[in-house]
Design a protein around this motif. Structure first.
Motif, PDB file in Angstrom:
ATOM      1  N   UNK A 182    -104.455  50.746  42.361  1.00 23.33           N
ATOM      2  CA  UNK A 182    -103.790  49.730  43.028  1.00 23.33           C
ATOM      3  C   UNK A 182    -102.297  49.236  42.296  1.00 23.33           C
ATOM      4  N   UNK A 183    -102.609  49.608  40.781  1.00 24.92           N
ATOM      5  CA  UNK A 183    -101.436  49.366  39.982  1.00 24.92           C
ATOM      6  C   UNK A 183    -100.392  50.491  40.121  1.00 24.92           C
ATOM      7  N   UNK A 184    -101.014  51.678  40.293  1.00 24.42           N
ATOM      8  CA  UNK A 184    -100.014  52.962  40.315  1.00 24.42           C
ATOM      9  C   UNK A 184     -99.346  52.514  41.792  1.00 24.42           C
ATOM     10  N   UNK A 185     -99.982  52.371  42.758  1.00 26.81           N
ATOM     11  CA  UNK A 185     -99.520  52.007  44.236  1.00 26.81           C
ATOM     12  C   UNK A 185     -98.452  50.953  44.095  1.00 26.81           C
ATOM     13  N   UNK A 186     -98.670  49.899  43.253  1.00 22.52           N
ATOM     14  CA  UNK A 186     -97.889  48.908  43.480  1.00 22.52           C
ATOM     15  C   UNK A 186     -96.440  49.051  42.582  1.00 22.52           C
ATOM     16  N   UNK A 187     -96.384  50.164  41.859  1.00 20.15           N
ATOM     17  CA  UNK A 187     -95.272  50.713  41.236  1.00 20.15           C
ATOM     18  C   UNK A 187     -94.183  51.066  42.446  1.00 20.15           C
ATOM     19  N   UNK A 188     -94.790  51.902  43.253  1.00 17.30           N
ATOM     20  CA  UNK A 188     -93.925  52.028  44.397  1.00 17.30           C
ATOM     21  C   UNK A 188     -93.685  50.965  45.387  1.00 17.30           C
ATOM     22  N   UNK A 189     -94.662  50.290  45.663  1.00 14.80           N
ATOM     23  CA  UNK A 189     -94.315  48.841  46.422  1.00 14.80           C
ATOM     24  C   UNK A 189     -93.129  47.962  45.978  1.00 14.80           C
ATOM     25  N   UNK A 190     -93.100  47.989  44.684  1.00 16.09           N
ATOM     26  CA  UNK A 190     -92.192  47.076  43.871  1.00 16.09           C
ATOM     27  C   UNK A 190     -90.730  47.982  44.074  1.00 16.09           C
ATOM     28  N   UNK A 191     -90.777  49.324  43.912  1.00 12.92           N
ATOM     29  CA  UNK A 191     -89.625  50.179  43.536  1.00 12.92           C
ATOM     30  C   UNK A 191     -88.823  50.471  45.261  1.00 12.92           C
ATOM     31  N   UNK A 192     -89.699  50.595  46.076  1.00 16.91           N
ATOM     32  CA  UNK A 192     -88.931  51.274  47.172  1.00 16.91           C
ATOM     33  C   UNK A 192     -88.441  50.266  48.187  1.00 16.91           C
ATOM     34  N   UNK A 193     -88.878  49.053  48.349  1.00 17.21           N
ATOM     35  CA  UNK A 193     -88.128  47.973  49.059  1.00 17.21           C
ATOM     36  C   UNK A 193     -86.789  47.580  48.206  1.00 17.21           C
ATOM     37  N   UNK A 194     -86.696  47.476  47.045  1.00 21.97           N
ATOM     38  CA  UNK A 194     -85.587  47.391  46.566  1.00 21.97           C
ATOM     39  C   UNK A 194     -84.568  48.767  46.682  1.00 21.97           C
ATOM     40  N   UNK A 195     -85.123  49.967  46.542  1.00 26.30           N
ATOM     41  CA  UNK A 195     -84.281  51.091  46.708  1.00 26.30           C
ATOM     42  C   UNK A 195     -83.726  51.224  48.200  1.00 26.30           C
ATOM     43  N   UNK A 196     -84.510  50.701  49.210  1.00 26.50           N
ATOM     44  CA  UNK A 196     -83.987  50.877  50.575  1.00 26.50           C
ATOM     45  C   UNK A 196     -82.971  49.851  50.698  1.00 26.50           C
ATOM     46  N   UNK A 197     -83.125  48.800  49.990  1.00 30.59           N
ATOM     47  CA  UNK A 197     -81.988  47.720  50.227  1.00 30.59           C
ATOM     48  C   UNK A 197     -80.763  48.181  49.427  1.00 30.59           C
ATOM     49  N   UNK A 198     -80.764  48.670  48.384  1.00 30.95           N
ATOM     50  CA  UNK A 198     -79.757  49.255  47.467  1.00 30.95           C
ATOM     51  C   UNK A 198     -79.043  50.486  48.313  1.00 30.95           C
ATOM     52  N   UNK A 199     -79.800  51.274  48.740  1.00 36.85           N
ATOM     53  CA  UNK A 199     -79.211  52.615  49.585  1.00 36.85           C
ATOM     54  C   UNK A 199     -78.626  52.109  50.733  1.00 36.85           C
ATOM     55  N   UNK A 200     -79.095  50.884  51.324  1.00 33.98           N
ATOM     56  CA  UNK A 200     -78.408  50.768  52.469  1.00 33.98           C
ATOM     57  C   UNK A 200     -77.162  50.251  52.288  1.00 33.98           C
ATOM     58  N   UNK A 201     -76.732  49.234  51.564  1.00 37.22           N
ATOM     59  CA  UNK A 201     -75.351  48.837  50.762  1.00 37.22           C
ATOM     60  C   UNK A 201     -74.619  49.735  50.464  1.00 37.22           C
ATOM     61  N   UNK A 202     -75.261  50.804  49.783  1.00 34.75           N
ATOM     62  CA  UNK A 202     -74.483  51.938  49.129  1.00 34.75           C
ATOM     63  C   UNK A 202     -73.900  52.844  50.328  1.00 34.75           C
TER      64      UNK A 202
END
Length: 549
Positions: A466-486
């Motif tokens: 779950x900890x390893x999974x949570x790295x992705x769950x933290x990173x990708x909502x943030x990345x999607x938002x940044x990629x959308x704006x960029x």
């Protein structure tokens, strides 16, 4: 006499009742997890959250789990203190975080001293800013910052609950229909996604007056009920241990236990598959409604009609329950006529549900179909793994479906934007298939973990995954938002110079780049799945073997 003593876990209806309590608690937590997802447009228009702010807040759910290692500590707490204590603790933590999250988006927060403090602080976090992993940034709306803090606390509780429920199912179902139980638990829990998609916008727009805090308040009430479920489970679990004459399963923690887990190649492959697969699903859920708003042509529903009324929400949700109940019961019916009758009812109800979503012309009710096919096939898949095996093969199939769905959203769905009916059909089919692919994970991956590690450290093993999974769950909502704006500079510039309103911007985004990114995760998951199947064959891990022998 002692050998003939029947335990609570030996009685099918009691162990399935225990499962129901755990599943309902997770159902309510899943509702809250995505409570703001279907109203991203309203968060932008009423609270000023652009895609970066929204993604940063959503990603904060896993921040403490990943960077403060809370999830690792949760696994240690679970192994040391047992299922009962950890379940209650997780319920309390979830509720505290949810209440903070709710207050952050209320009107009472606007103009308060707390809002002023958040505007003036947390704009720079030493070390975290330098590493690029800060949960806040300069210019982030104060309500989003405070909501992020609540979501961090909620995230600690919900992930702790996740590993606790997995451990609890192992305890009650080991040697029995464990994959079926895990699949059924996740099938019921994921109905929370549909519930959220239907009711979050309903409460936000209730009475024609938009108030996003009502949606969050709905989630808070459900988490109160979840805590009650954990309390009831506490006493059932305690009685089971009293019957066996043993203390609850608690194991002293040793650092060497973590080392033993990390030395397992099978563990690492399962963990990597998990983070890649879940990162392509959960972060997508947070943006899926907005993606549909941007890629489908929605027309206004006539004011005063049934389709614009508040009653239609209740009716559609009732039909959704018929779909779920019919599909679920058909899995367990022994009588063939009953089995196919319930399946037929589920299919008809699903068609009606989709028709109502089309008539309502709302993206959130379209995406609400996401978990419905999963409810019907997850128990089937779990039952298959219990009796036939092939868990690694199912994970490969799930990855292939995942890739196909995200690429369809990226390139095929936009082609039908001008064609209302065709666009809705493509969206419904893709969303249903994506939900079906998601079913393959709980039915095959989670029951495989006990085959890879010693029973006494299974809580820590689940926590590490779950900890390893949570790295992705933290990173990708943030990345999607940044990629959308960029990748949508015209929207960013239009908002800056005032030529585009917040309401207009909310439904103008081009989602192609984020969807390609998510499809790439599916490709990586597919590669890992193939490797895992090969390793299982060579090292005989037993992943392709049935759970019941």
């Amino acid at each position: 006499m002692a050998e003939n003593k029947q335990l609570l876990s030996d009685k099918a209806w009691i162990r399935w009742s225990a499962l129901l309590l755990l599943a309902l608690a997770m159902f309510f937590s899943y509702v809250f997890m995505d409570i703001l997802s279907p109203i991203k447009d309203l968060m932008q228009s009423t609270r000023g959250w652009d895609s970066t702010a929204f993604g940063t807040m959503q990603g904060s759910e896993t921040f403490l789990n990943v960077f403060v290692f809370f999830l690792i500590f949760a696994g240690i707490i679970l192994d040391k203190m047992g299922v009962r204590f950890t379940a209650l603790l997780s319920g309390v933590v979830m509720l505290i975080g949810a209440v903070i999250n709710w207050y952050a988006v209320t009107n009472a927060f606007i103009g308060s001293g707390l809002e002023e403090w958040f505007n003036n602080n947390l704009n720079y976090i030493p070390v975290f800013d330098e590493l690029g992993i800060s949960p806040f940034y300069k210019g982030m709306p104060a309500s989003a910052k405070f909501a992020a803090i609540g979501f961090m606390i909620f995230g600690c509780g919900v992930e702790m609950a996740g590993i606790t429920v997995s451990r609890g199912i192992v305890k009650w179902f080991k040697g029995r229909e464990m994959a079926l139980a895990m699949g059924s638990e996740m099938a019921l829990a994921r109905l929370g996604v549909a519930t959220c998609m239907i009711f979050s916008p309903f409460f936000a727009r209730l009475g024609g007056n938009i108030d996003v805090s009502r949606s969050v308040a709905f989630g808070v009430v459900l988490l109160m009920i979840a805590l009650i479920m954990f309390i009831v489970y506490f006493f059932m679990d305690k009685k089971l241990d009293a019957q066996t004459g043993e203390a609850e399963e608690k194991e002293p923690f040793h650092v060497s236990d973590i080392g033993a887990i990390l030395r397992s190649s099978g563990f690492w492959l399962v963990a990597m598959l998990c983070v890649l697969y879940y990162s392509a699903i959960f972060p997508f859920q947070k943006y899926a409604v907005n993606m549909l708003q941007c890629n489908l042509s929605f027309t206004g529903v006539e004011s005063g009609s049934f389709w614009a009324s508040e009653q239609v929400t209740i009716v559609q949700y009732f039909i959704m329950l018929i779909v779920a109940a019919g599909a679920f019961i058909s899995n367990f019916a022994k009588n063939k006529s009953l089995k196919y009758s319930m399946l037929g009812i589920a299919i008809i109800a699903l068609i009606v549900f989709c028709y109502m979503g089309y008539m309502r012309q709302s993206a959130e009710t379209v995406f609400a179909v996401f978990p419905l096919l999963a409810v019907g096939i997850t128990p089937i898949l779990g039952n298959y793994v219990d009796h036939k095996g092939k868990a690694a093969t199912m994970l490969i199939l799930g990855s292939i479906l995942l890739i196909a769905c995200h690429l369809t959203f990226a390139f095929v769905l936009p082609m039908f934007k001008g064609s209302s009916i065709s666009g809705f059909i493509v969206a419904y089919i893709t969303i249903l298939v994506l939900g079906a692919s998601f079913s393959l994970v709980p039915a095959s991956l989670w029951p495989s973990v006990p085959k890879l590690v010693d029973q006494k450290i299974i809580g820590s093993a689940y926590a590490l995954i779950f900890w390893i999974q949570n790295i992705g769950l933290w990173l990708f909502p943030l990345l999607i938002g940044k990629v959308l704006d960029k990748t949508n500079p015209a929207i960013t510039e239009g908002l800056a110079n005032g030529t585009i309103s917040l309401e207009q911007a909310a439904t103008m985004y081009d989602y192609t780049a984020p969807l390609i990114m998510l499809a790439s995760l599916g490709v990586a998951a597919l590669i890992i799945g193939v490797i895992l199947k090969r390793v299982d064959k060579v090292k005989k891990l037993g992943l392709e073997e049935p759970n019941i022998k």
